[in-house]
Design an enzyme around this catalytic site. Structure first.
Site, PDB file in Angstrom:
ATOM      1  N   SER A 172       0.866  -1.189   0.000  1.00 57.40           N
ATOM      2  CA  SER A 172       0.000   0.000   0.000  1.00 57.40           C
ATOM      3  C   SER A 172       0.895   1.228   0.000  1.00 57.40           C
ATOM      4  O   SER A 172       2.093   1.128   0.315  1.00 57.40           O
ATOM      5  CB  SER A 172      -0.848  -0.018   1.283  1.00 57.40           C
ATOM      6  OG  SER A 172      -1.406   1.248   1.553  1.00 57.40           O
ATOM      7  N   TYR A 232      -1.906  -1.101  10.656  1.00 50.82           N
ATOM      8  CA  TYR A 232      -1.858  -1.292   9.192  1.00 50.82           C
ATOM      9  C   TYR A 232      -0.554  -0.746   8.614  1.00 50.82           C
ATOM     10  O   TYR A 232       0.132  -1.426   7.841  1.00 50.82           O
ATOM     11  CB  TYR A 232      -3.065  -0.573   8.581  1.00 50.82           C
ATOM     12  CG  TYR A 232      -3.286  -0.775   7.104  1.00 50.82           C
ATOM     13  CD1 TYR A 232      -4.090  -1.811   6.639  1.00 50.82           C
ATOM     14  CD2 TYR A 232      -2.724   0.090   6.170  1.00 50.82           C
ATOM     15  CE1 TYR A 232      -4.317  -1.985   5.277  1.00 50.82           C
ATOM     16  CE2 TYR A 232      -2.943  -0.078   4.813  1.00 50.82           C
ATOM     17  CZ  TYR A 232      -3.737  -1.114   4.370  1.00 50.82           C
ATOM     18  OH  TYR A 232      -3.956  -1.276   3.023  1.00 50.82           O
TER      19      TYR A 232
HETATM   20  N1  LIG Z   1      -8.655  -1.091  -1.150  1.00 54.33           N
HETATM   21  C1  LIG Z   1      -7.655  -0.238  -1.079  1.00 54.33           C
HETATM   22  O1  LIG Z   1      -7.808   0.969  -1.232  1.00 54.33           O
HETATM   23  C2  LIG Z   1      -6.267  -0.732  -0.829  1.00 54.33           C
HETATM   24  C3  LIG Z   1      -5.210   0.165  -0.989  1.00 54.33           C
HETATM   25  C4  LIG Z   1      -3.915  -0.264  -0.767  1.00 54.33           C
HETATM   26  C5  LIG Z   1      -3.695  -1.569  -0.392  1.00 54.33           C
HETATM   27  N2  LIG Z   1      -4.738  -2.425  -0.240  1.00 54.33           N
HETATM   28  C6  LIG Z   1      -4.434  -3.783   0.171  1.00 54.33           C
HETATM   29  O2  LIG Z   1      -4.967  -4.695  -0.747  1.00 54.33           O
HETATM   30  C7  LIG Z   1      -5.273  -5.916  -0.087  1.00 54.33           C
HETATM   31  C8  LIG Z   1      -6.698  -6.330  -0.421  1.00 54.33           C
HETATM   32  O3  LIG Z   1      -7.566  -5.311   0.014  1.00 54.33           O
HETATM   33  P1  LIG Z   1      -9.048  -5.138  -0.581  1.00 54.33           P
HETATM   34  O4  LIG Z   1      -9.289  -3.687  -0.611  1.00 54.33           O
HETATM   35  O5  LIG Z   1      -9.238  -5.941  -1.793  1.00 54.33           O
HETATM   36  O6  LIG Z   1      -9.895  -5.719   0.651  1.00 54.33           O
HETATM   37  P2  LIG Z   1     -11.209  -6.606   0.746  1.00 54.33           P
HETATM   38  O7  LIG Z   1     -11.750  -6.389   2.111  1.00 54.33           O
HETATM   39  O8  LIG Z   1     -12.110  -6.380  -0.429  1.00 54.33           O
HETATM   40  O9  LIG Z   1     -10.625  -8.078   0.626  1.00 54.33           O
HETATM   41  C9  LIG Z   1      -9.769  -8.598   1.605  1.00 54.33           C
HETATM   42  C10 LIG Z   1      -9.969 -10.090   1.647  1.00 54.33           C
HETATM   43  O10 LIG Z   1      -9.088 -10.604   2.641  1.00 54.33           O
HETATM   44  C11 LIG Z   1      -9.801 -11.580   3.377  1.00 54.33           C
HETATM   45  N3  LIG Z   1      -9.255 -11.705   4.705  1.00 54.33           N
HETATM   46  C12 LIG Z   1      -9.300 -10.801   5.710  1.00 54.33           C
HETATM   47  N4  LIG Z   1      -8.769 -11.305   6.820  1.00 54.33           N
HETATM   48  C13 LIG Z   1      -8.377 -12.568   6.525  1.00 54.33           C
HETATM   49  C14 LIG Z   1      -7.793 -13.613   7.283  1.00 54.33           C
HETATM   50  N5  LIG Z   1      -7.531 -13.491   8.593  1.00 54.33           N
HETATM   51  N6  LIG Z   1      -7.526 -14.777   6.670  1.00 54.33           N
HETATM   52  C15 LIG Z   1      -7.827 -14.958   5.346  1.00 54.33           C
HETATM   53  N7  LIG Z   1      -8.407 -14.005   4.597  1.00 54.33           N
HETATM   54  C16 LIG Z   1      -8.684 -12.825   5.187  1.00 54.33           C
HETATM   55  C17 LIG Z   1     -11.221 -11.062   3.412  1.00 54.33           C
HETATM   56  O11 LIG Z   1     -12.165 -12.082   3.719  1.00 54.33           O
HETATM   57  C18 LIG Z   1     -11.391 -10.491   2.018  1.00 54.33           C
HETATM   58  O12 LIG Z   1     -11.905 -11.440   1.104  1.00 54.33           O
HETATM   59  C19 LIG Z   1      -5.033  -5.674   1.401  1.00 54.33           C
HETATM   60  O13 LIG Z   1      -3.759  -6.146   1.779  1.00 54.33           O
HETATM   61  C20 LIG Z   1      -5.053  -4.163   1.491  1.00 54.33           C
HETATM   62  O14 LIG Z   1      -4.289  -3.704   2.568  1.00 54.33           O
HETATM   63  C21 LIG Z   1      -6.023  -2.035  -0.451  1.00 54.33           C
END
Ligand SMILES: NC(=O)c1ccc[n+]([C@@H]2O[C@H](COP(=O)([O-])OP(=O)(O)OC[C@H]3O[C@@H](n4cnc5c(N)ncnc54)[C@H](O)[C@@H]3O)[C@@H](O)[C@H]2O)c1
Length: 255
Positions: free
Chosen positions: A137, A150
Site C-alpha cells: 500500500s 496497518y
Molecule cells: N482497497 C484499497 O484501497 C487498498 C489500498 C492499498 C492496499 N490495499 C491492500 O490490498 C489488499 C486487499 O484489500 P481489498 O481492498 O481488496 O480488501 P477486501 O476487504 O475487499 O478483501 C480482503 C480479503 O481478505 C480476506 N481476509 C481478511 N482477513 C483474513 C484472514 N484473517 N484470513 C484470510 N483471509 C482474510 C477477506 O475475507 C477479504 O476477502 C489488502 O492487503 C489491502 O491492505 C487495499
C-alpha cells in the site's frame, strides 16, 4: 469501469496462490492469473466467497484464517506465483488502539506472508522460477494517522519483500510490492464510515477530503488495474524487476 488485459502473459502449467482472493483486489488478481492460464488456489477466511471465486476461475478454494499461523503452514507449497494480498484495516488513535487488533493485523499482513514465502520458496528454487507479489500500500511507504497497525504491517512487508528478492535472485525468483493508493473495494467502503466517525465529518466528505486528499488524480484505482500490474510483474519483460515497490497511487507519494 472495465480494464483491458493488455499484458501478454502465459502461465499455463503454473500454480498461483492468492490470499484474500474472495474479494476486491485479491479476486481481481485471481481472475487475471486464471485468464493467463494458471491454476489458482483461492485462499480466504470467507469460505463462501473463496468457493465462488474458485468456481468462477476454475481454481481450488481453501478456507483458511491467516491469523492461524499453523493453518498457513498447512497451505499448498507447490506454488509458482504467490500473491500476498489478504488484509484488513482498523482505524483508531494510538492512545485507544486495541492491542488485540494490532496483533491480529501483524499476523495476517506481516507474519502470514513470511510463513507463505518460506513455504513456497523451496518449490520455486527447485523449478528455477517464481514470482512473489506482495500487495502492500502507499502505507508501506508513508504513514497516515489512526492506522498504526496497518502502517506497521505494510512497512514490515516492504522489508520482507526486499530480503526475498535478494535471496531469490540466484534461483529465478523475483519479489516485489505493489503499493496502491485507494482502490474501489469493500475494504475502502468500510473505511469511509470509520473515517467519518474519527474525523467527525460526513461520509460524503471522506472520499474527497480524506481518502483522495493526497492524490493528485482524484480517482479511486480499480482492482483490475492492480491485477494488470501483477500480470506485468509475472511476464517475461519484468524478469529483472525485483525488490521494487511499484506505486499505483494517483500521485499520492509524489508529494
Ligand atoms: N482497497 C484499497 O484501497 C487498498 C489500498 C492499498 C492496499 N490495499 C491492500 O490490498 C489488499 C486487499 O484489500 P481489498 O481492498 O481488496 O480488501 P477486501 O476487504 O475487499 O478483501 C480482503 C480479503 O481478505 C480476506 N481476509 C481478511 N482477513 C483474513 C484472514 N484473517 N484470513 C484470510 N483471509 C482474510 C477477506 O475475507 C477479504 O476477502 C489488502 O492487503 C489491502 O491492505 C487495499
Amino acid at each position: 469501469m472495465t480494464t483491458a488485459q493488455v499484458v501478454d502473459l502465459d502461465l499455463t502449467g503454473r500454480t498461483a496462490l492468492v490470499t484474500g482472493a474472495g474479494s476486491g483486489i485479491g479476486r481481481a488478481c485471481a481472475e487475471r492469473l486464471a485468464a493467463a492460464g494458471a491454476h489458482v488456489v483461492v485462499v480466504d477466511i470467507d469460505e463462501r466467497a473463496a468457493k465462488e471465486v474458485a468456481d468462477a476461475t476454475g481454481g481450488r478454494a481453501i478456507a483458511a484464517d491467516l491469523s492461524d499461523l499453523d493453518a498457513v503452514d498447512a497451505l499448498p507449497s507447490e506454488v509458482d506465483v504467490l500473491v500476498n494480498n489478504a488484509g484488513l484495516q482498523v482505524v483508531a488513535p494510538l492512545t485507544e488502539f486495541p492491542a488485540d487488533k494490532y496483533t491480529l493485523i501483524q499476523k495476517v499482513m506481516a507474519e502470514a506472508p513470511f510463513r507463505l514465502i518460506r513455504l513456497v520458496l523451496p518449490h520455486m528454487y527447485e523449478r528455477g522460477w517464481g514470482r512473489i507479489v506482495n500487495i502492500s500500500s502507499v502505507h508501506g511507504l508513508v504513514a497516515s494517522p489512526f492506522k498504526a497497525a496497518y502502517v506497521s504491517a505494510k512497512h514490515a512487508v516492504q522489508g520482507l519483500s526486499k530480503v526475498t528478492a535478494l535471496e531469490g535472485a540466484t534461483h529465478g525468483v523475483t519479489s516485489n510490492c505493489i503499493n496502491p493508493g485507494f482502490v474501489r473495494t469493500p475494504l475502502v467502503d468500510k473505511q469511509i464510515a470509520d473515517q467519518a466517525a474519527v474525523h467527525g465529518i460526513a461520509e460524503s466528505e471522506v472520499i474527497s477530503k480524506i481518502l483522495l486528499d493526497r492524490a493528485a488524480i482524484k480517482e479511486l484505482v480499480e482492482p483490475a488495474e492492480v491485477a494488470e500490474l501483477l500480470a506485468y510483474l509475472c511476464s517475461p519483460p519484468a524478469r529483472l524487476i525485483t525488490g521494487a515497490s511499484l506505486t499505483i497511487d494517483c500521485g499520492w507519494t509524489a508529494h
